[in-house]
Design an enzyme around this catalytic site. Structure first.
Site, PDB file in Angstrom:
ATOM      1  CE  LYS A 128      38.300  46.631  26.577  1.00 27.44           C
ATOM      2  NZ  LYS A 128      38.836  45.595  25.700  1.00 27.44           N
ATOM      3  CD  GLU A 152      34.684  38.559  29.371  1.00 24.31           C
ATOM      4  OE1 GLU A 152      35.396  37.677  28.869  1.00 24.31           O
ATOM      5  OE2 GLU A 152      35.101  39.694  29.632  1.00 24.31           O
ATOM      6  CG  HIS A 177      26.816  33.795  60.081  1.00 20.31           C
ATOM      7  ND1 HIS A 177      26.232  33.621  61.323  1.00 20.31           N
ATOM      8  CD2 HIS A 177      27.319  32.594  59.727  1.00 20.31           C
ATOM      9  CE1 HIS A 177      26.398  32.364  61.696  1.00 20.31           C
ATOM     10  NE2 HIS A 177      27.058  31.714  60.745  1.00 20.31           N
TER      11      HIS A 177
HETATM   12  O1  PA5 Z   1      38.469  37.571  28.247  1.00 19.75           O
HETATM   13  C1  PA5 Z   1      38.885  38.529  27.645  1.00 19.75           C
HETATM   14  O2  PA5 Z   1      39.099  38.500  26.428  1.00 19.75           O
HETATM   15  C2  PA5 Z   1      39.178  39.803  28.378  1.00 19.75           C
HETATM   16  O3  PA5 Z   1      38.950  39.665  29.730  1.00 19.75           O
HETATM   17  C3  PA5 Z   1      40.620  40.180  28.145  1.00 19.75           C
HETATM   18  O4  PA5 Z   1      41.464  39.161  28.586  1.00 19.75           O
HETATM   19  C4  PA5 Z   1      40.941  41.486  28.852  1.00 19.75           C
HETATM   20  O5  PA5 Z   1      40.104  42.492  28.355  1.00 19.75           O
HETATM   21  C5  PA5 Z   1      42.386  41.870  28.643  1.00 19.75           C
HETATM   22  O6  PA5 Z   1      42.675  42.042  27.298  1.00 19.75           O
HETATM   23  P1  PA5 Z   1      44.171  42.098  26.827  1.00 19.75           P
HETATM   24  O7  PA5 Z   1      44.804  40.789  27.142  1.00 19.75           O
HETATM   25  O8  PA5 Z   1      44.142  42.361  25.345  1.00 19.75           O
HETATM   26  O9  PA5 Z   1      44.837  43.232  27.578  1.00 19.75           O
END
Ligand code: PA5
Length: 441
Positions: A418, A284, A305
């Protein structure tokens, strides 16, 4: 605490790979320290091991004690950055077999990280009639996967214990002021913990997001923070002998030299979820603007393996980062009078000796096969060493993102799926998109 061995990169990198990046590293380190680079609003993690909220930390420890007394099971609801860090640390330190062990802490199950009906049903069966509590973790409170799971487990708690009883068993970790879960938690009177504004999900393991479930597993969160604080102090010094600078420069140079994938390898099966956490952290942070190393992971010796063939002889697109921990105990290979397997030459040797030679042999083979290798050597797995390693990877990730020229602290690409999901589900406001997407199905 951490020893970085880059000696197996020399055949793959120009001699000046580090010095030529010195200015970039200085700039990146300054941006992290001063919170003034791209995404600087989300660099609260840099000084978190020193500046964390001590009062909340004490409440986390108290809540963990309360959960331990009131419940045999803790269900931790969250996804992505609100999930992976806690699971990584619980599995690495307390074991992937934690729930099977004899212990005086609750079993811990992670929910709300998918939409699988089968998995949810199975978890409900596993909980059975045991007492349970819930830690729901969501900054926004509107992320579909955890929100759906929370509806279900909240309903189960209210049915089992009544509204009052449920209130005593629900712990909400969310934004300090805004969001759907914040509103719900305030309204219902749940005990609340904070996802700090300046710490993004993937950097949040050392906040209440990770610390409450980790403390519930009986792990010493004070030692975890102390390990991270040691890393913060050491790595924040900067300089070309700083392992974080060296690793970030090497990653960047390997990428520019044509390596497109970093493979994180470890010989400890308990590391599996730590690698999942690491993949989110790097994926990310760096994977944007058409750039970034693809983070992947392997579990050795098992994957030697299965994936071993590709790593040795497949497309030459990767380099490998091996994390090695000192063993905690000792096993000795027994002598066998029949010696059918021909292994008596190892009799009397510690298993760790065999493992070390295996690792060294793999590194040389992979280097010979064109896969540059980085080795990170750690002391035995424990709260302090894991705290150190978490901060090391976070800090290297921040430096690396800035060297790459991206904002390492946003994740605009996560929104695309999303939007499509909401449109296809018929969420109000997505009507036009729904029609367009359905025409393409
Ligand atoms: O790193 C991030 O921002 C995401 O992985 C969020 O943590 C994830 O989408 C969960 O979001 P939220 O905490 O708003 O439910």
């Amino acid at each position: 605490m951490l020893k970085l061995d880059l000696s197996k990169l020399s055949a793959f990198l120009p001699e000046d790979y580090l010095t030529s990046r010195q200015a970039g590293l200085e700039k990146a380190a300054a941006m992290l320290a001063n919170h003034d680079g791209p995404g600087g609003d989300f660099t609260g993690w840099v000084y978190l091991p020193r500046d964390y909220d001590k009062a909340e930390f004490a409440r986390i420890q108290a809540a963990a004690e309360k959960i331990k007394k009131q419940s045999q099971v803790l269900v931790v609801i969250g996804i992505g950055g609100s999930y992976l860090g806690a699971r990584a640390v619980v599995e690495l330190i307390a074991s992937p077999n934690y729930n099977l062990k004899k212990k005086d802490t609750p079993d811990i199950y992670f929910a709300g990280n998918g939409l699988s009906t089968d998995t949810l049903q199975e978890l409900i069966e596993i909980i059975g009639d045991r007492d349970f509590s819930v830690n729901v973790i969501s900054k926004s409170g509107t992320t579909t996967e955890p929100a759906v799971a929370f509806r279900i487990f909240k309903g189960m708690l209210e049915q089992k214990y009544g509204k009052e009883g449920a209130r005593e068993r629900i712990y909400a970790t969310t934004d300090k002021a805004r969001g759907a879960l914040k509103g719900l938690a305030d309204g219902e009177g749940y005990e609340e913990f904070v996802v700090p504004d300046d710490v993004g999900g993937r950097y949040s393991v050392l906040t209440a997001v990770g610390l409450l479930p980790i403390a519930c597993a009986g792990i010493d969160i004070q030692a975890l923070m102390a390990g991270a604080a040691q890393a913060m102090d050491e790595l924040g010094q900067g300089g070309l002998d700083n392992p974080a600078w060296q690793y970030a420069a090497a990653r960047n140079a390997l990428y520019e030299g044509g390596k497109k994938m970093e493979l994180l390898a470890c010989y400890e099966p308990a590391f599996r979820f730590f690698a999942e956490w690491w993949k989110q952290l790097y994926g990310e942070s760096e994977g944007k603007d058409g750039k970034g190393l693809f983070p992947a992971s392997v579990e050795y010796n098992a994957d030697l393996h299965s994936m071993g063939q590709y790593i040795q002889e497949g497309e030459r697109l990767m380099f490998e980062t091996v994390v090695s921990f000192a063993p905690k105990g000792e096993f000795t290979i027994p002598h066998d009078p029949a010696n059918v397997d021909g292994l008596n030459f190892l009799a009397g040797k510690p298993l760790a000796y065999v493992a070390e030679k295996a690792m060294r042999g793999v590194i040389l083979a992979h280097v010979d096969g064109g896969v540059p290798n980085v080795l990170i050597q750690m002391p035995a797995i424990g709260a302090k060493s894991v705290g150190y390693l978490i901060y090391f990877f976070e800090y290297v990730c921040g430096l690396s993102g800035y060297l790459l020229g991206v904002n390492p602290f946003n994740q605009p690409g996560v929104e695309a799926y999303k939007k499509n999901m909401f449109a296809l589900l018929g969420k109000p406001g997505y009507e036009d998109m729904k029609a367009a997407l359905e025409a393409r199905l």
